[in-house]
Scaffold this motif. Structure first.
Motif, short mmCIF file in Angstrom:
data_model
loop_
_atom_site.label_atom_id
_atom_site.label_comp_id
_atom_site.label_asym_id
_atom_site.label_seq_id
_atom_site.Cartn_x
_atom_site.Cartn_y
_atom_site.Cartn_z
N SER A 97 0.82 -1.22 0.00
CA SER A 97 0.00 0.00 0.00
C SER A 97 0.85 1.27 0.00
N ASP B 37 8.81 -5.22 5.04
CA ASP B 37 7.89 -4.52 5.95
C ASP B 37 7.16 -5.56 6.79
N ASP C 49 2.61 -14.42 7.28
CA ASP C 49 1.30 -13.78 7.09
C ASP C 49 1.39 -12.28 7.34
#
Ligand code: ADP
Ligand code: UDP
Length: 236
Positions: free
Chosen positions: A100, A175, A197
């Motif tokens: 994002s 990240d 995950d």
């Protein structure tokens, strides 16, 4: 330790009460979701891998001075953790532009960020976990300034420890998302999970994605990537 009634079933884990009022048992599932639950699937063996990987990383962090919820792994999928009240923030730390952030700032995925980026999202599924800044957090009453300063301090320390640890295994930490909680005596500790995950892991040599992006983006060999991470971290 007795496993009592289920308190909560989330997208990736179930949480159970125990006969100790200060402890919960988390049970990791193979269910996978993405895009705020819009995409659903199963990653075979994921629950076992995430349980073991998360505990392994939390143990390493704990050894290096980060307080965590980890108490004891009791089975392939189950771990006893300290019960906390989760601070309703997704704490996101970024070293390399991806996902994002790459989209929002028009950066090419893989661009090294000139400075580590710390972001907060307000944990609210109905709102789609919106990005918030510190003033929103104070206004919402999600955390105090003192608490947020401590969380930021932990987040940067964790980033250094994790990045260095993974680098030796030829894994680049792009990240990740972490969560913190408060124990009954008010202590802030690292909770939830650290796994493929919740992190972006890229092979340092080939750049291959070894995380949930393989599921999100239909890249194939999802199970293989999760296994590879477990193998590099735990040797099996
Ligand atoms: P989600 O709620 O996003 O679907 P999960 O399926 O991983 O996520 O569910 C696990 C839930 O348990 C999350 O809401 C997480 O914040 C919460 N949690 C994680 N660790 C603890 C803990 N030590 N004590 C209490 N709650 C926890
Ligand atoms: N992340 C997560 N849970 C979320 C949102 C993000 O674990 O609900 C992790 C994600 O795996 C990635 C990092 O946080 O490692 C940053 O995610 P990003 O904001 O780029 O969102 P995405 O691309 O996953 O929508």
């Amino acid at each position: 330790m007795k496993k009592l009634e289920q308190l909560y079933e989330g997208k990736a884990k179930k949480v159970f009460k125990t006969d100790d009022p200060n402890l919960y048992i988390v049970d990791y599932k193979d269910d996978a979701t993405a895009f705020n639950g819009l995409k659903k699937g199963t990653i075979e063996g994921k629950g076992v891998i995430n349980n073991r990987v998360s505990n392994h990383l939390m143990k390493m962090l704990e050894k290096n001075g980060i307080p965590t919820h980890l108490v004891e792994e009791i089975s392939e999928r189950e771990t006893i953790v300290k019960k906390v009240t989760i601070i309703p923030l997704e704490v996101i730390v970024r070293n390399i532009a991806a996902g994002s952030l790459a989209k929002r700032l028009g950066m090419e995925e893989g661009t090294k960020l000139g400075h580590t980026v710390l972001e907060f999202c307000y944990k609210d599924d109905a709102l789609g976990d919106p990005l918030v800044n510190e003033y929103h957090i104070y206004a919402l009453g999600a955390a105090t300034k003192e608490e947020l300063d401590l969380i930021a301090d932990y987040a940067f320390k964790i980033n250094q420890l994790l990045s260095d640890y993974l680098k030796d295994l030829n894994i680049e930490l792009i990240d990740y998302k972490i969560e913190f909680g408060k124990t009954p005596d008010g202590t802030i500790i690292l909770a939830d999970e650290i796994s493929p995950d919740t992190c972006r892991f890229w092979d340092s040599v080939t750049g291959e994605k070894l995380d949930k992006d393989r599921f999100r983006r239909d890249l194939g060999n999802v199970e293989g990537a999760y296994h590879e991470i477990m193998k590099r971290l735990l040797g099996e």
